[in-house]
Design an enzyme around this catalytic site. Structure first.
Site, PDB file in Angstrom:
ATOM      1  N   PRO A  11       0.793  -1.228   0.000  1.00 55.67           N
ATOM      2  CA  PRO A  11       0.000   0.000   0.000  1.00 55.67           C
ATOM      3  C   PRO A  11       0.826   1.278   0.000  1.00 55.67           C
ATOM      4  O   PRO A  11       1.867   1.359   0.658  1.00 55.67           O
ATOM      5  CB  PRO A  11      -0.833  -0.105   1.283  1.00 55.67           C
ATOM      6  CG  PRO A  11      -0.218  -1.186   2.083  1.00 55.67           C
ATOM      7  CD  PRO A  11       0.487  -2.098   1.130  1.00 55.67           C
ATOM      8  N   ASN A  12       0.320   2.228  -0.753  1.00 55.19           N
ATOM      9  CA  ASN A  12       0.845   3.597  -0.853  1.00 55.19           C
ATOM     10  C   ASN A  12       2.130   3.714  -1.675  1.00 55.19           C
ATOM     11  O   ASN A  12       2.585   4.821  -1.952  1.00 55.19           O
ATOM     12  CB  ASN A  12       1.051   4.221   0.540  1.00 55.19           C
ATOM     13  CG  ASN A  12      -0.243   4.250   1.328  1.00 55.19           C
ATOM     14  OD1 ASN A  12      -1.230   4.806   0.851  1.00 55.19           O
ATOM     15  ND2 ASN A  12      -0.268   3.641   2.499  1.00 55.19           N
ATOM     16  N   ARG A  19       5.039  10.782  -2.304  1.00 58.87           N
ATOM     17  CA  ARG A  19       4.720  10.496  -0.913  1.00 58.87           C
ATOM     18  C   ARG A  19       5.949  10.734  -0.038  1.00 58.87           C
ATOM     19  O   ARG A  19       6.971  10.082  -0.221  1.00 58.87           O
ATOM     20  CB  ARG A  19       4.317   9.031  -0.849  1.00 58.87           C
ATOM     21  CG  ARG A  19       4.200   8.460   0.508  1.00 58.87           C
ATOM     22  CD  ARG A  19       4.253   6.946   0.455  1.00 58.87           C
ATOM     23  NE  ARG A  19       3.974   6.414   1.771  1.00 58.87           N
ATOM     24  CZ  ARG A  19       4.283   5.193   2.153  1.00 58.87           C
ATOM     25  NH1 ARG A  19       4.878   4.359   1.311  1.00 58.87           N
ATOM     26  NH2 ARG A  19       4.020   4.798   3.361  1.00 58.87           N
ATOM     27  N   ALA A  78       3.034  -0.851   4.835  1.00 58.66           N
ATOM     28  CA  ALA A  78       2.572  -0.965   6.224  1.00 58.66           C
ATOM     29  C   ALA A  78       2.070  -2.362   6.578  1.00 58.66           C
ATOM     30  O   ALA A  78       2.006  -2.709   7.769  1.00 58.66           O
ATOM     31  CB  ALA A  78       1.478   0.067   6.484  1.00 58.66           C
ATOM     32  N   HIS A  81       3.962  -4.604   9.109  1.00 55.34           N
ATOM     33  CA  HIS A  81       3.843  -4.514  10.565  1.00 55.34           C
ATOM     34  C   HIS A  81       2.518  -5.046  11.081  1.00 55.34           C
ATOM     35  O   HIS A  81       2.285  -5.045  12.287  1.00 55.34           O
ATOM     36  CB  HIS A  81       4.003  -3.042  10.992  1.00 55.34           C
ATOM     37  CG  HIS A  81       5.099  -2.327  10.249  1.00 55.34           C
ATOM     38  ND1 HIS A  81       6.422  -2.692  10.346  1.00 55.34           N
ATOM     39  CD2 HIS A  81       5.064  -1.297   9.343  1.00 55.34           C
ATOM     40  CE1 HIS A  81       7.151  -1.899   9.557  1.00 55.34           C
ATOM     41  NE2 HIS A  81       6.343  -1.056   8.933  1.00 55.34           N
ATOM     42  N   ASP A  88       1.744 -15.701   6.448  1.00 60.08           N
ATOM     43  CA  ASP A  88       1.338 -17.092   6.201  1.00 60.08           C
ATOM     44  C   ASP A  88       1.500 -17.469   4.732  1.00 60.08           C
ATOM     45  O   ASP A  88       1.916 -18.588   4.415  1.00 60.08           O
ATOM     46  CB  ASP A  88      -0.117 -17.305   6.641  1.00 60.08           C
ATOM     47  CG  ASP A  88      -0.267 -17.391   8.153  1.00 60.08           C
ATOM     48  OD1 ASP A  88       0.754 -17.468   8.857  1.00 60.08           O
ATOM     49  OD2 ASP A  88      -1.415 -17.383   8.629  1.00 60.08           O
ATOM     50  N   GLU A  99      12.874  -9.340   1.701  1.00 55.63           N
ATOM     51  CA  GLU A  99      12.029  -8.243   2.208  1.00 55.63           C
ATOM     52  C   GLU A  99      12.826  -6.950   2.048  1.00 55.63           C
ATOM     53  O   GLU A  99      13.985  -6.874   2.461  1.00 55.63           O
ATOM     54  CB  GLU A  99      11.716  -8.508   3.686  1.00 55.63           C
ATOM     55  CG  GLU A  99      10.935  -7.408   4.362  1.00 55.63           C
ATOM     56  CD  GLU A  99      10.733  -7.683   5.852  1.00 55.63           C
ATOM     57  OE1 GLU A  99      11.061  -8.802   6.334  1.00 55.63           O
ATOM     58  OE2 GLU A  99      10.276  -6.758   6.553  1.00 55.63           O
ATOM     59  N   HIS A 101      12.813  -2.687   2.339  1.00 53.75           N
ATOM     60  CA  HIS A 101      12.235  -1.399   2.759  1.00 53.75           C
ATOM     61  C   HIS A 101      13.127  -0.273   2.278  1.00 53.75           C
ATOM     62  O   HIS A 101      14.352  -0.321   2.494  1.00 53.75           O
ATOM     63  CB  HIS A 101      12.086  -1.338   4.275  1.00 53.75           C
ATOM     64  CG  HIS A 101      11.212  -2.428   4.802  1.00 53.75           C
ATOM     65  ND1 HIS A 101       9.847  -2.388   4.663  1.00 53.75           N
ATOM     66  CD2 HIS A 101      11.515  -3.604   5.389  1.00 53.75           C
ATOM     67  CE1 HIS A 101       9.341  -3.498   5.177  1.00 53.75           C
ATOM     68  NE2 HIS A 101      10.334  -4.256   5.619  1.00 53.75           N
ATOM     69  N   ILE A 102      12.517   0.723   1.697  1.00 53.38           N
ATOM     70  CA  ILE A 102      13.274   1.869   1.194  1.00 53.38           C
ATOM     71  C   ILE A 102      13.921   2.624   2.357  1.00 53.38           C
ATOM     72  O   ILE A 102      15.101   2.968   2.321  1.00 53.38           O
ATOM     73  CB  ILE A 102      12.331   2.796   0.388  1.00 53.38           C
ATOM     74  CG1 ILE A 102      11.805   2.053  -0.840  1.00 53.38           C
ATOM     75  CG2 ILE A 102      13.050   4.087  -0.008  1.00 53.38           C
ATOM     76  CD1 ILE A 102      10.619   2.733  -1.517  1.00 53.38           C
ATOM     77  N   SER A 103      13.131   2.859   3.394  1.00 53.71           N
ATOM     78  CA  SER A 103      13.644   3.599   4.554  1.00 53.71           C
ATOM     79  C   SER A 103      14.239   2.634   5.580  1.00 53.71           C
ATOM     80  O   SER A 103      13.959   1.429   5.548  1.00 53.71           O
ATOM     81  CB  SER A 103      12.504   4.396   5.208  1.00 53.71           C
ATOM     82  OG  SER A 103      11.530   3.523   5.742  1.00 53.71           O
ATOM     83  N   ARG A 108      12.980   4.625  12.741  1.00 62.06           N
ATOM     84  CA  ARG A 108      11.697   5.343  12.706  1.00 62.06           C
ATOM     85  C   ARG A 108      10.829   4.965  13.914  1.00 62.06           C
ATOM     86  O   ARG A 108      11.328   4.474  14.917  1.00 62.06           O
ATOM     87  CB  ARG A 108      11.014   5.067  11.358  1.00 62.06           C
ATOM     88  CG  ARG A 108      11.876   5.532  10.170  1.00 62.06           C
ATOM     89  CD  ARG A 108      11.191   5.295   8.842  1.00 62.06           C
ATOM     90  NE  ARG A 108       9.957   6.058   8.720  1.00 62.06           N
ATOM     91  CZ  ARG A 108       9.038   5.841   7.770  1.00 62.06           C
ATOM     92  NH1 ARG A 108       9.244   4.885   6.875  1.00 62.06           N
ATOM     93  NH2 ARG A 108       7.942   6.572   7.726  1.00 62.06           N
ATOM     94  N   ARG A 112       7.215   0.502  13.592  1.00 71.14           N
ATOM     95  CA  ARG A 112       7.833  -0.001  12.352  1.00 71.14           C
ATOM     96  C   ARG A 112       8.993  -0.952  12.628  1.00 71.14           C
ATOM     97  O   ARG A 112       9.601  -1.496  11.711  1.00 71.14           O
ATOM     98  CB  ARG A 112       8.341   1.168  11.492  1.00 71.14           C
ATOM     99  CG  ARG A 112       7.232   2.058  10.977  1.00 71.14           C
ATOM    100  CD  ARG A 112       7.769   3.129  10.037  1.00 71.14           C
ATOM    101  NE  ARG A 112       6.875   4.269  10.000  1.00 71.14           N
ATOM    102  CZ  ARG A 112       5.781   4.357   9.238  1.00 71.14           C
ATOM    103  NH1 ARG A 112       5.468   3.382   8.404  1.00 71.14           N
ATOM    104  NH2 ARG A 112       5.015   5.430   9.291  1.00 71.14           N
TER     105      ARG A 112
HETATM  106  C1  DQA Z   1       8.284   0.950   3.970  1.00 69.51           C
HETATM  107  C2  DQA Z   1       8.313   1.172   5.473  1.00 69.51           C
HETATM  108  C3  DQA Z   1       6.942   0.919   6.089  1.00 69.51           C
HETATM  109  O1  DQA Z   1       6.985   1.127   7.502  1.00 69.51           O
HETATM  110  C4  DQA Z   1       5.931   1.877   5.489  1.00 69.51           C
HETATM  111  O2  DQA Z   1       4.642   1.610   6.018  1.00 69.51           O
HETATM  112  C5  DQA Z   1       5.934   1.864   4.018  1.00 69.51           C
HETATM  113  C6  DQA Z   1       7.196   1.776   3.293  1.00 69.51           C
HETATM  114  C7  DQA Z   1       9.622   1.331   3.297  1.00 69.51           C
HETATM  115  O3  DQA Z   1       9.789   0.995   2.133  1.00 69.51           O
HETATM  116  O4  DQA Z   1      10.473   1.972   3.918  1.00 69.51           O
HETATM  117  O5  DQA Z   1       4.887   1.987   3.377  1.00 69.51           O
HETATM  118  O6  DQA Z   1       8.053  -0.416   3.715  1.00 69.51           O
END
Ligand code: DQA
Length: 150
Positions: A11-12, A19, A78, A81, A88, A99, A101-103, A108, A112
């Protein structure tokens, strides 16, 4: 299928570039897709690249690639988390899972810091910016013993 890496975005992430650019940068998801395709191609692999804001759609894609693909790269957003359902689905996979994550989620908010997805992941990347996706593709190529033209 055997030469295809599934890259999933939760999502997002369709809003990447717009964003919170101070956290996620200015590159769009289209830019990330192009980077991943170029990296995979250098190793003779291909990429199926998807984004969804819907948990069930992400689960359905995982099911399609859980056996017989080259591997799965997932930025669950998100859902990382919150989603036992995605955990599953990943736990059924017989292919490597990275896995991504960009950040740096560990720098943070406390909510998270925990990832359900990490319980099923082969490897975890966080804080590499969008370059993390490229590293993830490269790692899956490495696990297959491929030599790249890069
Ligand atoms: C994220 C980190 C997540 O906590 C956040 O909800 C995201 C992006 C990242 O790529 O850093 O949507 O997965």
């Amino acid at each position: 299928m055997n030469d295809t890496i599934l890259i999933l975005n939760g999502p997002n992430l369709n809003l990447l570039g717009k964003r919170q650019p101070e956290i996620y940068g200015h590159e769009t998801l289209g830019d990330v897709e192009a980077l991943c395709r170029a990296e995979a191609e250098a190793f003779g692999l291909t990429v199926d690249f998807h984004q969804s804001n819907a948990e069930h759609q992400i689960i359905d894609w995982i099911h399609q690639y859980r056996v017989g693909s080259a591997g799965i790269v997932i930025n669950p957003g998100a859902f990382t988390h919150t989603s036992i359902a995605i955990l599953d689905a990943l736990a059924t996979c017989e292919v490597p899972i990275v896995e991504c994550h960009i950040s740096n989620v560990h720098k943070r908010e406390a909510f998270r810091h925990h990832s359900y997805v990490s319980l099923a992941a082969t490897a975890v990347l966080a804080g590499f910016g969008t370059h993390g996706y490229v590293l993830a593709v490269r790692h899956i190529s490495h696990l297959r013993g491929l030599q790249g033209q890069v």
